[in-house]
Design an enzyme around this catalytic site. Structure first.
Site, PDB file in Angstrom:
ATOM      1  N   ARG A 107       0.823  -1.471  -0.021  1.00 50.90           N
ATOM      2  CA  ARG A 107      -0.043   0.073  -0.113  1.00 50.90           C
ATOM      3  C   ARG A 107       0.828   1.265   0.024  1.00 50.90           C
ATOM      4  O   ARG A 107       0.365   2.245   0.389  1.00 50.90           O
ATOM      5  CB  ARG A 107      -1.097   0.146   1.314  1.00 50.90           C
ATOM      6  CG  ARG A 107      -1.978  -1.223   1.056  1.00 50.90           C
ATOM      7  CD  ARG A 107      -2.994  -0.966   2.176  1.00 50.90           C
ATOM      8  NE  ARG A 107      -3.942  -2.282   2.402  1.00 50.90           N
ATOM      9  CZ  ARG A 107      -5.002  -2.325   1.532  1.00 50.90           C
ATOM     10  NH1 ARG A 107      -5.224  -1.367   0.720  1.00 50.90           N
ATOM     11  NH2 ARG A 107      -5.617  -3.320   1.346  1.00 50.90           N
ATOM     12  N   LEU A 108       2.076   1.234  -0.355  1.00 52.85           N
ATOM     13  CA  LEU A 108       3.063   2.361  -0.594  1.00 52.85           C
ATOM     14  C   LEU A 108       3.001   3.133  -1.993  1.00 52.85           C
ATOM     15  O   LEU A 108       3.893   2.715  -2.732  1.00 52.85           O
ATOM     16  CB  LEU A 108       4.402   2.002  -0.240  1.00 52.85           C
ATOM     17  CG  LEU A 108       4.459   1.500   1.202  1.00 52.85           C
ATOM     18  CD1 LEU A 108       5.883   1.130   1.513  1.00 52.85           C
ATOM     19  CD2 LEU A 108       4.056   2.734   2.068  1.00 52.85           C
TER      20      LEU A 108
END
Length: 208
Positions: free
Chosen positions: A186-187
């Site tokens: 989720r970066l």
């Protein structure tokens, strides 16, 4: 320009200078990868009572002035845009792991623009624009079907069905365009384009 330039972006200054050119590349990729309606976008509005609403519409035009969609101006969305001429858009291409968000002010397209697009629609869609009292209560599908039948009879000898006076387009003139590319854990990568004072675009990266 690489379509994946946002995913691998190190600094905002390395992003493309023109967001519209990048959007065109992403849309071209989506046209190949998405199974249906790559030009589908969510449209968020606020009505006269301050209540937000969102629905899916189709992008039908894009130039350096903004993003265009068409609708019945008497609809709920049309009334909301008349009361608060601001809107937000969101494109999400799941197969590509990409999304674009747009925020901006609204203007109604010219009659010439609306006529030009309306005249590209099929005959059935032109009649549909007359038949649908969009957003009003409908007692049954039979009523709608009868309206279509009546209009088919009315226009049976008309080759070019005219555009309804209540049907037109809206242009979202961006204050901000944001490109999002998914990343591991989720970066994600986010780059935002706000307009610069000289008429060009600034570029800012944001935390995911």
């Amino acid at each position: 320009m690489s379509a994946d330039i946002i995913k691998s972006l190190e600094k905002a200054e390395d992003a493309p200078a023109n967001p519209y050119q990048l959007f065109d590349i992403w849309m071209a990729d989506a046209t190949v990868s998405e199974p249906n309606d790559p030009n589908a976008m969510s449209l968020a509005t606020i009505d006269a009572k301050g209540r937000p609403a969102v629905r899916m519409v189709l992008l039908k035009g894009l130039d350096e002035r903004g993003f265009i969609f068409y609708t019945n101006q008497n609809s709920y969305k049309g009334q909301s845009l008349a009361a608060n001429p601001q809107a937000a858009l969101c494109f999400h291409w799941k197969t590509l792991g990409r999304s674009v968000r747009v925020q901006g002010s609204i203007e109604v397209v010219t009659d010439e623009e609306a006529d030009a697009y309306y005249n590209t629609r099929g005959r059935g869609s032109r009649i549909g624009a007359w038949a649908s009292l969009q957003s009003q209560e409908l007692d049954s599908r039979t009523t709608l079907a009868q309206r279509v039948k009546d209009l088919e009879e009315k226009f049976k000898d008309v080759e070019d069905i005219p555009r309804p006076p209540h049907w037109s387009g809206y242009r979202v003139k961006p204050d901000t365009i944001e490109f999002w590319h998914d990343g591991e854990h989720r970066l994600h990568t986010r780059v935002v384009y706000p307009p610069a004072a000289d008429g060009t675009w600034s570029k800012v990266m944001k935390y995911p």
